[in-house]
Structures are given as structure tokens and as C-alpha cells.
Design a protein around this motif. Structure first.
Motif, PDB file in Angstrom:
ATOM      1  N   ALA A 155       0.877  -1.185   0.000  1.00  0.00           N
ATOM      2  CA  ALA A 155       0.000   0.000   0.000  1.00  0.00           C
ATOM      3  C   ALA A 155       0.905   1.223   0.000  1.00  0.00           C
ATOM      4  CB  ALA A 155      -0.909  -0.001   1.225  1.00  0.00           C
ATOM      5  N   SER A 156       0.401   2.335  -0.459  1.00  0.00           N
ATOM      6  CA  SER A 156       1.265   3.519  -0.540  1.00  0.00           C
ATOM      7  C   SER A 156       1.534   4.079   0.853  1.00  0.00           C
ATOM      8  CB  SER A 156       0.605   4.603  -1.405  1.00  0.00           C
ATOM      9  OG  SER A 156      -0.217   5.424  -0.599  1.00  0.00           O
ATOM     10  N   VAL A 177       4.782   1.635  -0.238  1.00  0.00           N
ATOM     11  CA  VAL A 177       5.347   2.105  -1.514  1.00  0.00           C
ATOM     12  C   VAL A 177       5.335   3.634  -1.460  1.00  0.00           C
ATOM     13  CG1 VAL A 177       5.056   2.125  -4.033  1.00  0.00           C
ATOM     14  CG2 VAL A 177       4.398   0.090  -2.717  1.00  0.00           C
ATOM     15  N   ASP A 178       6.456   4.239  -1.845  1.00  0.00           N
ATOM     16  CA  ASP A 178       6.556   5.705  -1.781  1.00  0.00           C
ATOM     17  C   ASP A 178       5.513   6.388  -2.672  1.00  0.00           C
ATOM     18  OD1 ASP A 178       8.667   5.416  -0.115  1.00  0.00           O
ATOM     19  OD2 ASP A 178      10.200   5.761  -1.650  1.00  0.00           O
ATOM     20  N   CYS A 179       5.257   7.623  -2.345  1.00  0.00           N
ATOM     21  CA  CYS A 179       4.296   8.416  -3.128  1.00  0.00           C
ATOM     22  C   CYS A 179       5.021   9.487  -3.933  1.00  0.00           C
ATOM     23  CB  CYS A 179       3.307   9.102  -2.187  1.00  0.00           C
ATOM     24  SG  CYS A 179       2.067   7.959  -1.585  1.00  0.00           S
ATOM     25  N   ASP A 180       4.335  10.000  -4.953  1.00  0.00           N
ATOM     26  CA  ASP A 180       4.893  11.136  -5.689  1.00  0.00           C
ATOM     27  C   ASP A 180       4.564  12.421  -4.922  1.00  0.00           C
ATOM     28  OD1 ASP A 180       2.234  11.765  -6.237  1.00  0.00           O
ATOM     29  OD2 ASP A 180       2.274  11.018  -8.292  1.00  0.00           O
ATOM     30  N   ARG A 184       0.225  10.522  -4.430  1.00  0.00           N
ATOM     31  CA  ARG A 184      -0.317   9.336  -5.101  1.00  0.00           C
ATOM     32  C   ARG A 184       0.758   8.260  -5.136  1.00  0.00           C
ATOM     33  NH1 ARG A 184      -2.621  10.620 -10.584  1.00  0.00           N
ATOM     34  NH2 ARG A 184      -0.521   9.972 -11.100  1.00  0.00           N
ATOM     35  N   MET A 185       0.373   6.993  -5.151  1.00  0.00           N
ATOM     36  CA  MET A 185       1.362   5.925  -5.201  1.00  0.00           C
ATOM     37  C   MET A 185       2.269   6.136  -6.426  1.00  0.00           C
ATOM     38  SD  MET A 185       0.788   1.825  -5.436  1.00  0.00           S
ATOM     39  CE  MET A 185       0.254   1.487  -3.776  1.00  0.00           C
ATOM     40  N   ASP A 186       3.577   6.059  -6.187  1.00  0.00           N
ATOM     41  CA  ASP A 186       4.551   6.251  -7.269  1.00  0.00           C
ATOM     42  C   ASP A 186       4.678   4.933  -8.038  1.00  0.00           C
ATOM     43  OD1 ASP A 186       6.887   6.400  -8.782  1.00  0.00           O
ATOM     44  OD2 ASP A 186       7.826   7.801  -7.370  1.00  0.00           O
ATOM     45  N   VAL A 187       4.173   4.924  -9.267  1.00  0.00           N
ATOM     46  CA  VAL A 187       4.101   3.660 -10.017  1.00  0.00           C
ATOM     47  C   VAL A 187       5.490   3.126 -10.358  1.00  0.00           C
ATOM     48  CG1 VAL A 187       3.168   2.506 -12.045  1.00  0.00           C
ATOM     49  CG2 VAL A 187       1.863   4.256 -10.930  1.00  0.00           C
ATOM     50  N   VAL A 203      -2.908  -2.527  -2.454  1.00  0.00           N
ATOM     51  CA  VAL A 203      -4.018  -1.679  -2.007  1.00  0.00           C
ATOM     52  C   VAL A 203      -3.893  -0.335  -2.719  1.00  0.00           C
ATOM     53  CG1 VAL A 203      -5.061  -0.495  -0.030  1.00  0.00           C
ATOM     54  CG2 VAL A 203      -4.026  -2.776   0.271  1.00  0.00           C
ATOM     55  N   VAL A 204      -4.916   0.010  -3.457  1.00  0.00           N
ATOM     56  CA  VAL A 204      -4.922   1.277  -4.200  1.00  0.00           C
ATOM     57  C   VAL A 204      -5.872   2.214  -3.462  1.00  0.00           C
ATOM     58  CG1 VAL A 204      -5.393   2.307  -6.451  1.00  0.00           C
ATOM     59  CG2 VAL A 204      -4.596  -0.052  -6.307  1.00  0.00           C
TER      60      VAL A 204
END
Ligand SMILES: Cc1ncc(COP(=O)(O)O)c(C=O)c1O
Length: 313
Positions: A155-156, A177-180, A184-187, A203-204
Motif C-alpha cells: 500500500a502507498s 510504496v513511496d508516493c509522488d 499518489r502511489m509512485d508507479v 491496495v490502491v
């Protein structure tokens, strides 16, 4: 500090609709008119009034969530019809765990859930209402864990903090997961993590708690094609964004993809204007119902279909 209070309007709270509750109660009562008489044991009005008055006094210390100028939290009072219908049901206090605990209310719950599922374009689905977003996410991740035992949940870093905790409860490995810069989740980061393998579910978050940011679902769905993980949408907060007519084009695109996720959590007690606590978990594939099978001797199995107590934790 200057007080915003101007004690000029003696009626901030709607009371007029209470008469509708009294009318509906009469109507409900008439449905039980054939039952044998009994002597009620409602405590003396004066005692009830004493407690109620005390509660009213203490509630004055809560922030005025009902006021249009209040914007401090996501809390708001339910829609009047939800408040009154909830109140009406309290005269019975149904329990939808088994059909015998709530025949009419089970049917209503299923209708409500089907209405929510329709927001994502799902005619077929499995789902139910529950106490709130955390419980609903627990259930979605429990299903993810049953389907991919021991695999990681991602999850972000802006996802609700409970995803890490829920994974701990379920004894599933969890990674953030890191974010931008927009939360938002950094793809690109997600791509790196899933490339290492062993990911059971991502998890989005569709509407983060802190800023309302919507994760890039389209790109995450593409990654699912390649890596085969489950996609769970935590739309507890933002699931109702889809009903808004003024979304940014980018947000609209992501929200419109919600029908493609494997499971979704949406909270009627947030933007659905229902009283606390009301969360909802939905699965796109109804066959996950098989994971819930139980035969407890204190549950009544009085229907052919899976009833709500057979499809909830
Ligand atoms: C995105 C998100 N997920 C989950 C939750 C948890 O919901 P609840 O407080 O109903 O358990 C919240 C609550 O704010 C939320 O914003």
C-alpha cells in the motif's frame, strides 16, 4: 479569540422531521398488532429525560459537524432520512447475521449493497455492510491472504495506516510504496517492488485520508496484467467521488476504472451520509464466498442462498 457564535438562531438542528419518525413508528407498530398483549417495561419518562438531558448537555461540547462553516474533519451528520430510518430500526434492533435475525433488514442490506455495487458497474458481486472502513479492509485483505497465502500486501505511504496493522493481524507481510509529490502511489516505485515477486495484493487508495489523492489505478491495473497480484481499492473515503459532476478529468478516469478492481471498500458512513458505523466491502468475483463457509450451530441456515452471516468475517 473572537467567538463565531451568535446566539440569535435558536434552532440550528432539525427537529421538525421528528414527527415523521413518530408517524413511521405508528406504521411499524401496526404490523405487530396481532401479537399477544404485554405490559411494557419502559423506564419512567422522568428517568429517561434525566439521562437524555444529560447526554444533550455533554454533546454540546462536540464540534458542530452539521454547520456549513465546519470543515475540520470528514465527519458530517447523516442525511435526515438515514438518521430517521436508523432511529426507526432501533425499535427492533435487527441483526442481519442470520436471516432469522433480520429478514426484512437483510433484504434491505442486500438492496443497499447492490446499489453501491452498481456504482462500479457490478451486477454480480459479493458484499455486505459492516462496522466501517477498517473492518471492511480487514475482510478484503483476509480474502487476499486466503487466495495468496504468505504473499506480500503493498500500500502507498499515504494509504490509511490500518493497512499495515491489518496485515500484521492477518500475519501477512506488508510493505509501503513511496508516493509522488501529489501524494499518489509512485508507479515507478511500485514497478520496482513487484518486480522482486511475492506480491499478493496491492491496495490502491482512491481518496487518501490526508489529502484526498487518488492513486493511479490505470497504471496499477496494467501492472496486474503482468504480475497477477490482486488489486484492492480502498475507496472508503473517495468511493462516492464518482457521483460528483465536477471531478478533474484525470480523477474521473481513475474513478471510472473502479469496476476493474478485485475488491473495493467504500464507507457509507463517510460520503454516503449514513450514520456511523457503516462500511461496505465488495468482491467482484462472488465465488470468494466459498472462503467463508462455516457451519456454526448457533447460526440458522434457513435459506438456500448464502446469507449475510455466511459472507462476513
Ligand atoms: C482511506 C481510508 N481507509 C480506511 C479508513 C478507516 O475507516 P473507519 O474509520 O471507518 O474504520 C479511513 C478513515 O478515515 C480512510 O480515510
Amino acid at each position: 479569540m473572537r467567538s463565531l457564535r451568535k446566539p440569535v438562531n435558536p434552532s440550528m438542528l432539525d427537529k421538525a422531521s421528528l414527527k415523521l419518525l413518530a408517524e413511521a413508528l405508528e406504521r411499524l407498530d401496526s404490523g405487530f398488532a396481532e401479537l399477544p398483549e404485554f405490559t411494557g417495561h419502559v423506564p419512567a419518562e422522568s428517568r429517561i429525560a434525566g439521562v437524555l438531558g444529560g447526554v444533550a448537555d455533554r454533546l454540546k461540547d462536540n464540534y458542530p459537524y452539521f454547520h456549513p462553516l465546519y470543515a475540520g474533519q470528514m465527519l458530517k451528520p447523516p442525511h435526515p432520512v438515514a438518521r430517521l430510518a436508523y432511529g426507526l430500526a432501533q425499535w427492533i434492533n435487527p441483526n442481519n447475521h442470520a436471516l432469522d435475525g433480520g429478514r426484512a433488514t437483510s433484504a434491505m442490506e442486500k438492496e443497499a449493497v447492490a446499489g453501491i455495487a452498481a456504482m462500479f458497474g457490478w451486477r454480480e458481486h459479493l458484499g455486505h455492510l459492516c462496522g466501517g472502513g477498517t473492518m471492511a479492509n480487514l475482510e478484503a485483505l483476509w480474502v487476499a491472504g486466503q487466495l495468496a497465502p504468505g504473499k506480500r500486501i503493498l500500500a502507498s505511504s499515504q494509504a490509511h495506516y490500518t493497512h499495515g496493522r491489518i496485515s500484521g493481524v492477518l500475519q501477512l507481510p506488508f510493505a509501503g510504496v513511496d508516493c509522488d509529490a501529489r501524494g499518489r502511489m509512485d508507479v515507478a516505485k511500485l514497478r520496482e517492488v513487484v518486480a522482486r515477486g511475492g506480491v499478493g495484493a496491492v491496495v490502491v487508495t482512491m481518496g487518501t485520508t490526508a489529502t484526498g489523492a487518488v492513486d493511479p489505478l490505470a497504471e496499477i491495473l496494467e501492472l496486474r496484467e503482468k504480475h497477477g497480484f490482486r488489486v484492492h481499492a480502498d475507496a472508503a473515503y473517495g468511493g462516492y467521488f464518482g457521483l460528483a459532476g465536477n471531478l478533474a478529468a484525470e480523477t474521473r478516469r481513475e474513478i471510472d476504472l473502479l469496476g476493474q478492481v478485485d475488491s473495493v471498500v467504500i464507507d457509507p458512513h463517510k460520503h454516503g451520509l449514513q450514520p456511523y458505523g457503516c462500511g461496505c466491502v465488495l468482491f467482484r468475483d462472488p465465488s470468494v464466498g466459498r472462503l467463508y463457509k462455516h457451519d456454526s450451530p448457533y447460526t440458522y441456515f434457513s435459506s438456500q442462498e448464502l446469507h449475510l452471516g455466511e459472507i462476513s468475517l
